[in-house]
Design an enzyme around this catalytic site. Structure first.
Site, short mmCIF file in Angstrom:
data_model
loop_
_atom_site.label_atom_id
_atom_site.label_comp_id
_atom_site.label_asym_id
_atom_site.label_seq_id
_atom_site.Cartn_x
_atom_site.Cartn_y
_atom_site.Cartn_z
N GLY A 92 0.81 -1.21 0.00
CA GLY A 92 0.00 0.00 0.00
C GLY A 92 0.85 1.26 0.00
CG ASP A 93 3.46 1.83 3.16
OD1 ASP A 93 2.42 2.39 3.54
OD2 ASP A 93 4.09 1.02 3.85
#
Length: 305
Positions: free
Chosen positions: A249-250
């Protein structure tokens, strides 16, 4: 300049055990040790695609020095506040399933927090600040909001990715983008989204509350982007062998912001973001530029009606 804030960084130990048995001696294969924390993950992805950043936050003890040294080896600039104690080590265990054991870093002092705010003084309107993750012991939740306020006072672009309360409390500073996953989006409003229509409803609420853009990650279902110009775009995920979903997600968030800064193209930025998330999932650590570009052909971006 990109700045990434990791208030509670970590070393992630990625390890695998065949036929794991609880309560018995289990032997791992060779482990990978990677520097982690949401903001640091973003700095790593930005470096992999040729973008410079400066990592900010707190480090302590030999584990903190390991993080600082690893970033230096990779050519990533940092300006961490050094505190007493130790920076945490998290265990990411792969057996038949993925299990995470997250530990706790040593507490920071009020003087440490004050020193951290001093690292934000040089920000200006040319900068983008990724405010990610959770606060470290010793900080108050209000400190997180004050960081967002400071970033906006300096005229820098604000990107926020944290837990529900932190995100909701920073929306008044109009972040460029927030990135909840599907579960987190529902958690923010005390509901469980059961359909795309539910996701639309609550993502638009975040926009009404101040978020310019909202990127909702949905695991195997891909991601949906709600843009500041009113478009709703959906992207699938790439196929491959998953090594670890940590930092996926980052990576999505970092890639989206960097590509949008280059192109001002929401559709292309989402395509690259989804590919970046896949590249990290298929890697031990953050995905490389070459793999991101290889996966691009698998990603289709379409309007969500």
């Amino acid at each position: 300049m990109y700045y990434t804030i990791t208030l509670n960084p970590a070393i992630d130990m990625l390890t695998k055990v065949e036929n794991f048995e609880l309560g018995k001696l289990n032997r791992t294969g060779e482990s990978d040790y990677v520097v982690g924390g949401k903001g640091i993950n973003i700095s790593l992805l930005l470096k992999n695609i040729g973008k410079e950043s400066k990592a900010l936050g707190f480090i302590a003890g030999f584990t903190g020095y390991f993080i600082k040294d690893e970033l230096k080896k990779l050519g990533i600039e940092s300006d961490f506040v050094e505190t007493k104690g130790f920076t945490r080590i998290n265990i990411k265990l792969t057996t038949d399933t993925e299990t995470e054991i997250n530990s706790q870093s040593s507490k920071v002092s009020a003087e440490n927090v004050k020193e951290f705010f001093g690292t934000l003084e040089g920000l200006n309107s040319e900068d983008t600040v990724f405010l990610s993750g959770n606060i470290i012991p010793g900080m108050e939740s209000d400190d997180f909001v004050k960081i967002a306020e400071k970033v906006k006072q300096k005229g820098a672009k604000l990107v926020v990715d944290s837990n529900k309360d932190m995100v909701l409390n920073t929306l008044k500073y109009k972040p460029f983008i927030v990135k909840p996953n599907e579960f987190e989006l529902g958690e923010m409003f005390g509901v469980k989204p059961n359909s795309v229509e539910d996701i639309k409803k609550y993502a638009r609420k975040l926009q009404e509350m101040g978020a310019q853009n909202v990127l909702v990650s949905r695991g195997s279902k891909g991601a949906i982007l709600f843009t500041s110009n009113g478009d709703v775009l959906g992207a699938n995920i790439a196929k491959g062998k998953v090594v670890s979903t940590i930092a996926a997600g980052d990576s999505m968030l970092a890639m989206f912001v960097a590509k949008y800064d280059e192109t001002k193209d929401f559709k292309l930025s989402l395509q690259y973001a989804s590919a970046a998330g896949g590249a990290t999932s298929f890697s031990a650590g953050v995905g490389k530029k070459e793999l991101i570009e290889e996966l691009l052909v698998q990603i289709k971006v379409e309007e969500v009606l």
